[in-house]
Design an enzyme around this catalytic site. Structure first.
Site, short mmCIF file in Angstrom:
data_model
loop_
_atom_site.label_atom_id
_atom_site.label_comp_id
_atom_site.label_asym_id
_atom_site.label_seq_id
_atom_site.Cartn_x
_atom_site.Cartn_y
_atom_site.Cartn_z
N ASP A 1 -11.15 -13.56 4.60
CA ASP A 1 -10.49 -12.70 4.29
C ASP A 1 -8.94 -12.79 4.34
O ASP A 1 -8.24 -13.29 5.17
CB ASP A 1 -10.86 -11.32 5.17
N GLU B 1 -30.57 -0.02 10.39
CA GLU B 1 -29.84 0.92 11.32
C GLU B 1 -31.20 1.41 12.48
O GLU B 1 -32.28 2.09 11.82
CB GLU B 1 -28.87 2.11 10.72
N GLU C 1 -31.59 -4.27 15.76
CA GLU C 1 -29.88 -3.72 15.59
C GLU C 1 -29.51 -3.39 16.87
O GLU C 1 -28.58 -3.41 17.39
CB GLU C 1 -30.22 -2.68 14.47
N HIS D 1 -13.52 -2.18 1.36
CA HIS D 1 -12.67 -3.14 1.66
C HIS D 1 -13.33 -4.37 1.01
O HIS D 1 -14.72 -4.31 1.10
CB HIS D 1 -12.39 -3.33 3.27
N ASP E 1 -18.50 2.59 15.38
CA ASP E 1 -18.97 4.05 15.27
C ASP E 1 -17.44 4.91 15.08
O ASP E 1 -16.60 4.56 15.47
CB ASP E 1 -19.26 4.44 16.59
N TYR F 1 -7.72 4.69 -1.08
CA TYR F 1 -8.80 4.15 -0.61
C TYR F 1 -8.84 3.50 0.90
O TYR F 1 -9.77 3.25 1.36
CB TYR F 1 -9.42 2.95 -1.64
N ASN G 1 -19.75 -2.41 11.65
CA ASN G 1 -20.56 -1.73 12.86
C ASN G 1 -20.00 -0.77 13.79
O ASN G 1 -20.68 -0.26 14.73
CB ASN G 1 -21.13 -2.92 13.69
N CYS H 1 -6.71 -4.98 -1.59
CA CYS H 1 -7.46 -5.88 -0.75
C CYS H 1 -8.68 -6.47 -1.93
O CYS H 1 -8.83 -7.73 -2.04
CB CYS H 1 -8.63 -5.17 0.02
N TRP I 1 0.87 -0.98 0.10
CA TRP I 1 -0.22 -0.01 -0.03
C TRP I 1 0.81 1.34 -0.07
O TRP I 1 0.53 2.28 0.39
CB TRP I 1 -1.03 0.04 1.09
#
Length: 735
Positions: free
Chosen positions: A378, A470, A475, A355, A420, A565, A418, A296, A261
């Site tokens: 992944d 959301e 949720e 991603h 914040d 990115y 998820n 990725c 990267w």
């Protein structure tokens, strides 16, 4: 000596010289047993078997079959097979195969083996014997050597190595998938799209998976051997997919791809320049050394190829605004300076514009019921798991429900979609840095989770598979459940420089942050007012809205930066700082214009595609309301046109032309056109040099289709200024 004695001596002398003279004298009907049974030839009935096993696409001499489904072999014998004859098929896998380890199977017709394999005689016709072999639906996948034993004779056939794969068509296989269209897409489709860009500007990158191409299956078998998985683990798609997620990156074990990267791709290929997995896997198999370089979407493209090649249904999944949460406390801290510019150096966390990872389909026999189906895996090396750079398989359902204690790596995947986002402004106060929280976004991470739709060339949004809507009751319950396993330490910046902020003491309740509700109903919108063409001014605007009645003074800071990115900022392009007065409810648009000179040099010097990041911070003086908003946008490019017929005949040549007109106000330097058509022509590169504004270039290639059905031709143009304009076109090949 008498005449008779002399005659006897002469006879004895002759017999010593010619013992065969004894034969007429000592012949007995029992001296010769029946001729022993021998195998003279084996026909693997490749055409018939591969069609029935959906493996006729593999470009390989050997027989490729799927476990749990019968395949037939025609055995030619030296004579007719009789009831008293001993005939057995021996299948062996791995080094030092042994019966007690299950790596050596000796199968006799009509007798089921303890390992779940069986052989039966379908029919006998003179010296020909048609046998049916059924492998166990949970047999270890890999390469099996076949030998046929008749009495003391052992026959080793030419191309006698049989490749055994997972079988999504077999109900007893852990990768069974009921829907035919889904199997067609997730196992047999060798082309597709990977979705990239940003949450508000998603576009597709065509990608050739090419799981049936020459040497790709051998490369996957080499990886299986290299994984050092135990034979029992090779039965289970969960173990195999975890091992492949580790081996597609080169970090621990000289795997397939070296990640980079840095923006410097000397001694290798820029990640932007790949258009498929085939060249990568072929090069790796040939050299056994990591291929340079991947990011990725390249890791995900190659892992998708490997899983589909081995028979595991798999799809590429793109998440926009994907969090990399280094401390597993479900928050990602973003630091801004007083101009609103993002600071790379302070944050250990990152939010990637997008991603890409993979979902693999399987039963999870190692878990409670209810967690089978899609599993996130992944291969992009981000965090170590059990001491290696590997990730998954993590049940997508566990992510949705907040069951982050389940294997493997559920906390990490949960945070990616998820977490914040908390914004901090760093200000100098009495010579030292102070951190001021200016906003929390609870719905900003894990947006527009995307994959290619089944049987259609369009994007399907699968966000609902990963998370509940959301703000919904489900949720909130899922979030509380996840927090109960993670126990975050509170919402504080976690940079090494953030010691000026005190942590709230005595707080043991899980902290679930809420979106701030402002007194004034302050809102921000960021848009571009003109198309974003490289070489033109970037014309942007920030709209400030207030919904509460009254007179309000708003201090607005806006910044424009070029960003990779991965969230890393490459260059600061310009800022605005204005104080505006609004009589609510009302709105005002503030322009932000960046001249081409401010960004074109950077755009030409970086090897990666960059996005335009616009950040705005607004503060209402009267109420101290604060709001932060950021948006990523991408440049718009002229298209490549692909000209060719809609249909063509097998082995009949046709011409394909690629036409590009530079409609930009800037010369595109060092242009290369990369083209590939699986089953039509191999990867080809055209050097086009510099393309001046207004110039049209045309490249042509002669195509010879070698496989039937719908095929795709993919093209990509790269230059110093533009890192990837992609195009594709389909053609139907008939007999």
């Amino acid at each position: 000596m008498t005449h008779g004695a002399a005659l006897r001596r002469r006879k004895l002398s002759l017999l010593r010289k010619f013992p065969s003279l004894l034969l007429p004298f000592s012949f007995s009907p029992n001296v010769f047993p029946e001729t022993s049974l021998k195998v003279t030839e084996i026909d693997f009935l490749k055409r018939q078997n591969t069609q029935q096993h959906h493996t006729d696409g593999y470009n390989i001499k050997n027989l490729v079959v799927r476990r749990g489904k019968p395949f037939q072999v025609q055995v030619s014998l030296s004579r007719e097979l009789r009831a008293a004859d001993k005939l057995s098929l021996s299948f062996s896998i791995g080094e030092n195969p042994m019966k007690n380890r299950g790596s050596l199977l000796s199968l006799k017709p009509e007798r089921e083996d303890p390992n779940g394999w069986k052989v039966s005689v379908v029919k006998k016709n003179g010296n020909e014997c048609l046998l049916s072999v059924t492998s166990s639906p949970n047999a270890p996948v890999g390469k099996y050597n076949l030998h046929v034993k008749t009495g003391t004779n052992i026959y080793t056939p030419e191309n006698g190595v049989i490749y055994l794969l997972f079988n999504p068509w077999c109900e007893d296989d852990a990768v069974y998938m009921a829907d035919e269209a889904e199997k067609e897409e997730y196992v047999l489709n060798d082309t597709g799209y990977i979705y990239v860009g940003s949450a508000y500007s998603i576009y597709d990158r065509p990608w050739n998976f090419g799981q049936f191409e020459e040497f790709v299956l051998d490369a996957c078998m080499y990886l299986l051997d290299k994984s050092k998985l135990k034979l029992t683990e090779r039965r289970d798609p969960a173990h195999v997919s975890r091992a492949m997620s580790a081996l597609v990156n080169a970090n621990d074990d000289s795997g397939v791809l070296l990640g980079n990267w840095s923006g410097n791709y000397a001694n290798g290929t820029s990640p932007m320049d790949w258009i498929g997995s085939v060249t990568i896997l072929q090069q790796y198999y040939k050299t056994k050394k990591p291929v340079r370089y991947g990011q990725c979407w390249v890791f995900a493209g190659v892992l998708n190829t490997v899983m589909r090649c081995l028979g595991v249904p798999c799809r590429c999944v793109s998440t926009f605004d994907s969090a990399h949460d280094t401390e597993e406390n479900l928050t990602v801290d973003i630091y801004l300076n007083e101009k609103g510019e993002k600071l790379n150096s302070l944050s250990f966390d990152s939010v990637w514009n997008f991603h890409v990872w993979n979902d693999a389909w399987m039963k999870r026999t190692d878990m409670p019921n209810g967690f089978s189906g899609w599993q996130a895996i992944d291969s992009t090396p981000q965090e170590q798991s059990q001491g290696r750079f590997q990730c998954g398989p993590c049940p997508v359902k566990a992510v949705r429900e907040g069951d982050v204690y389940l294997p493997y790596d559920a906390k990490f995947v949960y945070a990616e979609v998820n977490a914040d986002r908390v914004y901090w402004v760093v200000k100098k106060v009495n010579g030292s840095d102070k951190y001021f929280k200016v906003g929390t976004e609870t719905q900003a991470i894990g947006k527009n989770i995307s994959t290619k739709a089944v049987g259609q060339n369009r994007r399907e949004d699968i966000t609902r598979e990963y998370k509940y809507p959301e703000g919904s009751k489900e949720e909130r319950m899922s979030m509380q459940r996840a927090y109960s396993f993670i126990r975050p330490s509170g919402l504080m910046p976690r940079s090494g420089y953030a010691s000026t902020v005190q942590t709230p003491s005595g707080s043991t309740e899980p902290l679930v942050p809420k979106e701030p509700v402002t007194e004034t109903g302050l809102n921000l919108e960021i848009t571009n007012t003109e198309p974003l063409h490289p070489g033109n001014p970037l014309e942007l605007a920030i709209t400030v809205k207030i919904s509460a009645p009254g007179n309000w003074t708003v201090n607005l800071t806006g910044s424009c930066q070029l960003q990779y990115y991965t969230g890393n900022v490459q260059a600061n392009l310009g800022t605005i700082k204005e104080t505006i007065n609004l009589e609510g409810p009302s709105e005002m648009q503030i322009p932000l214009k960046i001249a081409p000179d401010a960004y074109m040099k950077t755009l030409s010097s970086v090897e990666d595609e960059v996005l335009i990041l616009v950040t705005a911070i607004a503060e209402v003086e009267e109420t101290n309301d604060k709001l932060t908003k950021e948006t990523s946008m991408r440049f718009e490019y002229p298209p490549i046109t692909v000209q060719m017929p809609e249909t063509a005949k097998l082995y009949n040549d046709f011409n394909c032309a690629f036409i590009f007109k530079n409609k930009l106000n800037v010369t595109l330097e060092n242009c290369k056109l990369l083209v590939e058509g699986l089953g039509i022509f191999k990867m080809t590169t055209f050097d086009l040099g510099d393309i001046m504004p207004g110039k049209i270039v045309k490249s042509e290639i002669t195509c010879t289709p070698t496989r039937l059905g719908e095929k795709k031709i993919v093209a990509k143009l790269i230059s110093n200024q533009i890192k990837g304009i992609s195009a594709e076109k389909g053609i139907f090949i008939t007999e």
